[in-house]
Design a protein around this motif. Sequence first.
Motif, PDB file in Angstrom:
ATOM      1  N   ARG A   9      13.122  41.395  41.567  1.00  0.00           N
ATOM      2  CA  ARG A   9      12.514  40.255  40.873  1.00  0.00           C
ATOM      3  C   ARG A   9      13.183  38.940  41.278  1.00  0.00           C
ATOM      4  O   ARG A   9      12.503  37.945  41.549  1.00  0.00           O
ATOM      5  CB  ARG A   9      12.635  40.424  39.351  1.00  0.00           C
ATOM      6  CG  ARG A   9      11.647  41.407  38.764  1.00  0.00           C
ATOM      7  CD  ARG A   9      11.949  41.592  37.281  1.00  0.00           C
ATOM      8  NE  ARG A   9      11.061  42.515  36.639  1.00  0.00           N
ATOM      9  CZ  ARG A   9       9.870  42.200  36.132  1.00  0.00           C
ATOM     10  NH1 ARG A   9       9.440  40.957  36.182  1.00  0.00           N
ATOM     11  NH2 ARG A   9       9.123  43.118  35.569  1.00  0.00           N
ATOM     12  N   ASP A  10      14.533  38.939  41.324  1.00  0.00           N
ATOM     13  CA  ASP A  10      15.262  37.712  41.659  1.00  0.00           C
ATOM     14  C   ASP A  10      14.959  37.262  43.082  1.00  0.00           C
ATOM     15  O   ASP A  10      14.797  36.068  43.349  1.00  0.00           O
ATOM     16  CB  ASP A  10      16.778  37.911  41.487  1.00  0.00           C
ATOM     17  CG  ASP A  10      17.162  38.025  40.018  1.00  0.00           C
ATOM     18  OD1 ASP A  10      16.295  37.754  39.157  1.00  0.00           O
ATOM     19  OD2 ASP A  10      18.323  38.381  39.741  1.00  0.00           O
ATOM     20  N   SER A  11      14.899  38.219  44.007  1.00  0.00           N
ATOM     21  CA  SER A  11      14.646  37.868  45.406  1.00  0.00           C
ATOM     22  C   SER A  11      13.235  37.327  45.581  1.00  0.00           C
ATOM     23  O   SER A  11      13.023  36.303  46.226  1.00  0.00           O
ATOM     24  CB  SER A  11      14.842  39.092  46.307  1.00  0.00           C
ATOM     25  OG  SER A  11      16.158  39.567  46.187  1.00  0.00           O
TER      26      SER A  11
ATOM     27  N   GLY B 279      11.482  36.006  43.304  1.00  0.00           N
ATOM     28  CA  GLY B 279      11.378  34.756  42.544  1.00  0.00           C
ATOM     29  C   GLY B 279      11.735  33.534  43.372  1.00  0.00           C
ATOM     30  O   GLY B 279      11.407  32.401  43.005  1.00  0.00           O
ATOM     31  N   CYS B 280      12.397  33.762  44.515  1.00  0.00           N
ATOM     32  CA  CYS B 280      12.722  32.650  45.432  1.00  0.00           C
ATOM     33  C   CYS B 280      11.470  32.115  46.115  1.00  0.00           C
ATOM     34  O   CYS B 280      11.482  31.025  46.676  1.00  0.00           O
ATOM     35  CB  CYS B 280      13.692  33.115  46.523  1.00  0.00           C
ATOM     36  SG  CYS B 280      15.276  33.635  45.886  1.00  0.00           S
TER      37      CYS B 280
ATOM     38  N   HIS C  78       8.559  29.125  40.132  1.00  0.00           N
ATOM     39  CA  HIS C  78       9.701  29.412  41.004  1.00  0.00           C
ATOM     40  C   HIS C  78      10.864  29.924  40.162  1.00  0.00           C
ATOM     41  O   HIS C  78      11.198  29.323  39.145  1.00  0.00           O
ATOM     42  CB  HIS C  78      10.107  28.101  41.733  1.00  0.00           C
ATOM     43  CG  HIS C  78      11.252  28.262  42.667  1.00  0.00           C
ATOM     44  ND1 HIS C  78      12.366  27.466  42.622  1.00  0.00           N
ATOM     45  CD2 HIS C  78      11.456  29.142  43.679  1.00  0.00           C
ATOM     46  CE1 HIS C  78      13.214  27.844  43.561  1.00  0.00           C
ATOM     47  NE2 HIS C  78      12.687  28.852  44.208  1.00  0.00           N
ATOM     48  N   ARG C  79      11.454  31.039  40.567  1.00  0.00           N
ATOM     49  CA  ARG C  79      12.583  31.629  39.859  1.00  0.00           C
ATOM     50  C   ARG C  79      12.316  31.787  38.359  1.00  0.00           C
ATOM     51  O   ARG C  79      13.147  31.409  37.521  1.00  0.00           O
ATOM     52  CB  ARG C  79      13.852  30.801  40.064  1.00  0.00           C
ATOM     53  CG  ARG C  79      14.437  30.888  41.471  1.00  0.00           C
ATOM     54  CD  ARG C  79      15.815  30.250  41.482  1.00  0.00           C
ATOM     55  NE  ARG C  79      16.379  30.162  42.804  1.00  0.00           N
ATOM     56  CZ  ARG C  79      17.049  31.160  43.404  1.00  0.00           C
ATOM     57  NH1 ARG C  79      17.228  32.286  42.780  1.00  0.00           N
ATOM     58  NH2 ARG C  79      17.529  30.992  44.603  1.00  0.00           N
TER      59      ARG C  79
END
Length: 170
Positions: A21-23, A25-26, A162-163
């Motif tokens: 998810r974090d990746s 979200g970039c 974004h993010r």
Amino acid sequence: MPELRSVRQPAPSEIDERVFRDSLGCFATGVTVVTTRSEQDRPLGVTVNSFASLSLDPPLVMFALRRESTTLPMIRGVGVFAVNVLATTQREVAARFAAGPPRWEDLDLREMVTGAPVIGGSVASLDCRLHAIHPGGDHEILVGEVLALEQDPSEPAPLLYHRGDYAALG
Ligand SMILES: Cc1cc2nc3c(=O)[nH]c(=O)nc-3n(C[C@H](O)[C@H](O)[C@H](O)COP(=O)(O)O)c2cc1C
């Protein structure tokens, strides 16, 4: 050589959900509300950022919906939908259609050709006929043929995501 930050995982099935998810979200996206009408003529809408253009000839667009989405069987049933590309002024609209039963009051609604609701104040709206549905893991990928489209001539700034948060250009 600049040091590249990478997260190595042994197999796709073992990729940590948070890292995934974090990746992802970039990757900044726009925000849309995809609308349709139920067979009983009830308006339906869902906030979607998986939207993308797909083909020019024929004119196709695509987006993905969770398999549990309540909107998915409705679009499958009626075979039409509209994509409303939201402006920065429509954050509250994005939030409305991302949780709970959507509220339609105070929205400036119109129709183009399919009868799917078009939301006034959007940067652009695309009226589509369902072209195909493809499996996509825990989502389904919906492809639509664009039958009509409109763009706001005043070119309001698009809402971004974004993010895990809403953002604006610049
Ligand atoms: C910015 C943003 C983008 C979203 N994009 C999608 C998407 O592309 N596909 C999806 O299935 N859900 C997406 N969601 C979640 C849905 O909007 C949310 O789960 C909604 O309540 C589903 O409604 P439904 O089950 O009635 O279809 C997004 C939510 C937000 C806030």
